[in-house]
Design a protein around this motif. Structure first.
Motif, PDB file in Angstrom:
ATOM      1  N   PRO A  82       0.815  -1.228   0.000  1.00  0.00           N
ATOM      2  CA  PRO A  82       0.000   0.000   0.000  1.00  0.00           C
ATOM      3  C   PRO A  82       0.844   1.273   0.000  1.00  0.00           C
ATOM      4  CG  PRO A  82      -0.916  -1.607   1.521  1.00  0.00           C
ATOM      5  CD  PRO A  82       0.419  -2.142   1.094  1.00  0.00           C
ATOM      6  N   GLY A  88       0.894   6.419  -6.788  1.00  0.00           N
ATOM      7  CA  GLY A  88       0.159   6.105  -8.008  1.00  0.00           C
ATOM      8  C   GLY A  88       0.941   5.342  -9.056  1.00  0.00           C
ATOM      9  N   LEU A 111      -3.831  -4.821  -6.027  1.00  0.00           N
ATOM     10  CA  LEU A 111      -4.080  -3.475  -5.516  1.00  0.00           C
ATOM     11  C   LEU A 111      -3.875  -2.422  -6.595  1.00  0.00           C
ATOM     12  CD1 LEU A 111      -4.929  -2.109  -2.915  1.00  0.00           C
ATOM     13  CD2 LEU A 111      -2.509  -1.783  -2.355  1.00  0.00           C
ATOM     14  N   GLU A 114      -7.079  -2.223  -8.416  1.00  0.00           N
ATOM     15  CA  GLU A 114      -8.136  -1.584  -7.622  1.00  0.00           C
ATOM     16  C   GLU A 114      -7.932  -0.075  -7.532  1.00  0.00           C
ATOM     17  OE1 GLU A 114      -8.131  -3.460  -3.829  1.00  0.00           O
ATOM     18  OE2 GLU A 114      -8.504  -5.474  -4.651  1.00  0.00           O
ATOM     19  N   GLN A 115      -6.690   0.348  -7.366  1.00  0.00           N
ATOM     20  CA  GLN A 115      -6.395   1.764  -7.173  1.00  0.00           C
ATOM     21  C   GLN A 115      -6.061   2.491  -8.475  1.00  0.00           C
ATOM     22  OE1 GLN A 115      -3.326   2.145  -4.192  1.00  0.00           O
ATOM     23  NE2 GLN A 115      -4.641   1.395  -2.550  1.00  0.00           N
ATOM     24  N   LYS A 116      -6.085   1.767  -9.578  1.00  0.00           N
ATOM     25  CA  LYS A 116      -5.735   2.336 -10.884  1.00  0.00           C
ATOM     26  C   LYS A 116      -4.338   2.964 -10.857  1.00  0.00           C
ATOM     27  CE  LYS A 116     -10.552   3.121 -12.147  1.00  0.00           C
ATOM     28  NZ  LYS A 116     -10.621   1.822 -12.813  1.00  0.00           N
ATOM     29  N   ALA A 117      -3.428   2.275 -10.191  1.00  0.00           N
ATOM     30  CA  ALA A 117      -2.023   2.701 -10.155  1.00  0.00           C
ATOM     31  C   ALA A 117      -1.268   2.004 -11.275  1.00  0.00           C
ATOM     32  CB  ALA A 117      -1.400   2.361  -8.799  1.00  0.00           C
TER      33      ALA A 117
END
Length: 245
Positions: A82, A88, A111, A114-117
């Motif tokens: 995280p 990003g 992840l 999910e976070q569009k990183a």
């Protein structure tokens, strides 16, 4: 007997800025990928090529462009994911050069989606080949689905440009005779060219002689002529480059 002096193998400047990246047919798709950020075809992409092909330089350009941290794959663990994605974007270098951190990589890929990183993964091996070495079935599936951009062997023009830069990094201005002699006689890879330039520079310093075609011929005499095309390992196959938006 010719006098030799101790040649200190001092570090040489190796800028990884965009201005110092030498584009060519071998790396144009990879460069286009990096420069198209954040308009990528997927949240995670693998950049695959042999050692010395420019992966780390491209990763540094991407990191500068995106604000990504750069982390060796061996240092990846689930607990840190995280925080690593907080900006990003993230670069994972040299995946597959050692044991794959399966839990951390699986968490990272999930992840990032999910976070569009954005995640840029560099490796000398194709993700499809790496998928056969992991025990986590879902991770193997994600590796097989990972979009890939490959760096191919450099063409003559790119090799010549790289040679000039490698010599310039060592404060050497080679003449055309030296380049015309050297380039057909070295391994057709940037890593191989870097090794030979370093060897020639050290020997010229040790012998207190300028680096000329004659000295290069003397030092390289007896080397086997390289094949026209470098041999490919089972993992180094030709892929269709992903479409960059």
């Amino acid at each position: 007997m010719a006098t030799r002096q101790l040649a200190l193998d001092l570090p040489h400047a190796d800028s990884r800025s965009r201005d110092d990246f030498l584009p060519g047919l071998a790396n144009e798709a990879a460069l286009a990928l990096v420069e198209s950020w954040p308009n990528w075809p997927a949240r995670a992409v693998a950049l695959v090529g042999p050692a010395g092909s420019g992966k780390s330089h491209l990763a540094a350009i991407f990191a500068e462009r995106s604000g990504a941290r750069v982390l060796p794959a061996a240092a990846l663990d689930s607990a840190s994911v995280p925080a690593l994605l907080a900006d990003g974007a993230l670069v994972i270098e040299d995946l597959g050069n050692g044991p794959i951190p399966e839990a951390g990589l699986f968490h990272l890929l999930n992840l990032a989606g999910e976070q569009k990183a954005g995640v840029l993964i560099t490796s000398t091996r194709l993700p499809s080949a790496l998928s056969e070495t992991v025990a986590t079935r879902d991770l193997a599936s994600r590796l097989r689905a990972l979009p890939v951009v490959t760096l191919g062997p450099p063409d003559e023009e790119l090799l010549a440009s790289v040679a000039l830069k490698l010599f310039a990094d060592r404060q050497i201005l080679p003449d055309e005779n030296l380049l015309h002699y050297l380039l057909p006689r070295v391994e057709r890879s940037i890593a191989g060219l870097r090794d030979v330039v370093g060897e020639l520079d050290r020997e010229a310093l040790a012998r207190k002689r300028p680096l000329t075609r004659a000295l290069a011929a003397e030092l390289l005499r007896g080397r086997a002529e390289p094949p026209d095309e470098p041999a490919s390992s089972p993992d180094e196959v030709t892929l269709n480059d992903v479409t960059i938006g």
